[in-house]
Design an enzyme around this catalytic site. Structure first.
Site, short mmCIF file in Angstrom:
data_model
loop_
_atom_site.label_atom_id
_atom_site.label_comp_id
_atom_site.label_asym_id
_atom_site.label_seq_id
_atom_site.Cartn_x
_atom_site.Cartn_y
_atom_site.Cartn_z
N ASP A 46 0.81 -1.23 0.00
CA ASP A 46 0.00 0.00 0.00
C ASP A 46 0.84 1.27 0.00
O ASP A 46 0.31 2.37 0.10
CB ASP A 46 -0.96 -0.01 1.19
CG ASP A 46 -0.24 0.03 2.53
OD1 ASP A 46 1.01 -0.07 2.54
OD2 ASP A 46 -0.92 0.17 3.57
N GLU A 48 3.24 2.07 2.27
CA GLU A 48 3.85 2.39 3.56
C GLU A 48 5.32 2.01 3.56
O GLU A 48 5.72 0.99 2.98
CB GLU A 48 3.14 1.63 4.69
CG GLU A 48 1.79 2.18 5.06
CD GLU A 48 1.22 1.49 6.30
OE1 GLU A 48 1.95 0.72 6.94
OE2 GLU A 48 0.04 1.73 6.60
N ASP A 181 19.48 36.11 -11.68
CA ASP A 181 18.50 37.05 -11.12
C ASP A 181 19.15 37.83 -9.99
O ASP A 181 20.25 37.49 -9.52
CB ASP A 181 17.23 36.34 -10.63
CG ASP A 181 17.52 35.21 -9.66
OD1 ASP A 181 18.36 35.39 -8.76
OD2 ASP A 181 16.92 34.13 -9.80
N LYS A 204 15.41 39.76 -14.34
CA LYS A 204 14.16 39.16 -14.84
C LYS A 204 12.98 40.00 -14.40
O LYS A 204 12.92 40.46 -13.26
CB LYS A 204 13.98 37.74 -14.28
CG LYS A 204 14.96 36.74 -14.79
CD LYS A 204 14.63 35.34 -14.28
CE LYS A 204 14.62 35.26 -12.77
NZ LYS A 204 14.53 33.87 -12.28
N THR A 235 12.89 23.18 -14.38
CA THR A 235 12.46 22.92 -15.76
C THR A 235 13.40 23.53 -16.80
O THR A 235 13.27 23.28 -17.99
CB THR A 235 11.04 23.47 -16.00
OG1 THR A 235 11.03 24.88 -15.77
CG2 THR A 235 10.04 22.79 -15.06
N ALA A 236 14.33 24.38 -16.34
CA ALA A 236 15.39 24.97 -17.17
C ALA A 236 14.91 26.02 -18.17
O ALA A 236 15.70 26.49 -18.98
CB ALA A 236 16.18 23.88 -17.92
N THR A 238 13.89 29.25 -17.62
CA THR A 238 14.53 30.54 -17.35
C THR A 238 16.02 30.49 -17.65
O THR A 238 16.60 31.43 -18.21
CB THR A 238 14.31 30.95 -15.88
OG1 THR A 238 12.90 31.03 -15.63
CG2 THR A 238 14.94 32.30 -15.59
#
Length: 339
Positions: A46, A48, A181, A204, A235-236, A238
């Site tokens: 399950d 655990e 940034d 930015k 996610t690369a 920027t």
């Protein structure tokens, strides 16, 4: 106080490769074999999590090696349950070695009716019986203040400085360190000072969360080899846009030094197709096959610095000495030739 037998290491399933590398490095440092404690960390049908430690850990100085990376919740629960098992087995001290500290990006309330999850995680770790934290490049250094136990936050910049001096030794006079940034300026400045390079910033501006409307380069990057420095690449999107902007502003080439390669979703595909020549990440998060096989992603090792930090913690000597590039040169001898 240091135990007679030495530190004992136990690992969850999040990054066993890194845990084993730490054990090997500690064996080299101590001149005696250091193995991971024999244990099983598995799941019931399950979902655990169940932990069983097969060795006696009474009065031992225990170090749990477990980055809380994807899947973050499973990794965190493994860490908590291992800590509880050790606490109930009468370990003398429990230190959590968390190379990548998940939930660190939720360090404040960004808007009304949102949690401060990093603080919640800190409370959970302490309640589980963990007495010390050892991590690398926390997303927000103020997270150390969320704990009422000691937190040693190591830095990747000394390791990156060694890597830069090794791989860019013929271009040192033409390097430009770039913060992607304004919030990351302190991190980028640290590397810039270590390699004696100037600093630039990509400013930015966002119209809404997750979407960058405009990027402006502050500083002259024309003809320079640019090194973007940050702590996390997810996610690369920027990062790749920043590389595009730098090239459009006349940069000779762009490389990126990012500590934690989360690299979710389309990240690897974006990086592979990017104008960025290389992305250099550490092994705090175990690389997927896609990351390991990407032609322009390179991984640097953190086992040497973590192994020495564990030994220093166990022996009661300074961990902050590892912030020095000079100190790390000896630890990484044979890996980097920076002469």
């Amino acid at each position: 106080m240091a135990s007679v037998h030495g530190p004992k290491l136990i690992a969850g399933n999040s990054n066993l490769k890194l845990a084993r590398s730490m054990a090997r490095r500690m064996s080299l440092h101590r001149g005696m074999n250091v193995d991971l404690v024999d244990a099983r960390v598995e799941r019931f049908n399950d979902g655990e999590i169940f932990v069983e430690v097969f060795e006696n850990v009474r009065d031992e100085d225990m170090f749990i090696i477990q980055p809380t990376s994807r899947p973050a919740n499973d990794a965190l629960m493994e860490l908590l349950i291992i800590a509880d098992a050790l606490k109930r087995s009468s370990a003398s001290r429990i230190t959590a070695v968390i190379p990548y500290f998940g939930y660190a990006r939720q360090d404040r309330r960004s808007k009304a009716r949102t949690p401060i999850t990093a603080k919640l995680v800190a409370n959970m770790l302490e309640k589980a019986g963990i007495e010390r934290i050892l991590t690398l490049d926390l997303h927000a250094t103020q997270i150390q203040g969320f704990f009422d136990i000691p937190v040693d936050n190591l830095y990747a910049s000394p390791i990156f400085a060694l890597d830069v001096k090794h791989h860019f030794k013929d271009q040192m006079d033409n390097l430009m360190v770039v913060s992607p940034d304004v919030g990351g300026v302190a991190r980028a400045r640290d590397l810039a000072q270590r390699i004696d390079a100037p600093l630039s910033i990509v400013d930015k501006r966002r119209e809404k969360a997750g979407e960058v409307a405009e990027m402006t380069v502050i500083g002259n990057v024309e003809g320079r080899t640019c090194l973007i420095v940050d702590d996390i690449v997810d996610t690369a999107g920027t990062l790749c846009k920043a590389a595009d902007v730098l090239m459009k502003n006349g940069a000779k080439e762009v490389h990126s030094y990012i500590t934690h390669g989360v690299l979710s979703g389309p990240a690897v595909d974006r990086i592979t197709k990017s104008v960025m020549k290389n992305l250099i990440i550490t092994d705090t998060i175990e690389a997927t096959d896609a990351v390991a096989n990407a032609p322009n992603i390179r991984i640097v090792h953190t086992a040497p610095i973590f192994a020495q930090a564990i030994l220093n913690t166990w022996s009661g000597t300074s961990v902050s000495s590892l912030f020095s590039t000079k100190s790390l040169s000896a630890i990484y001898e044979g890996i980097y030739d920076c002469s």
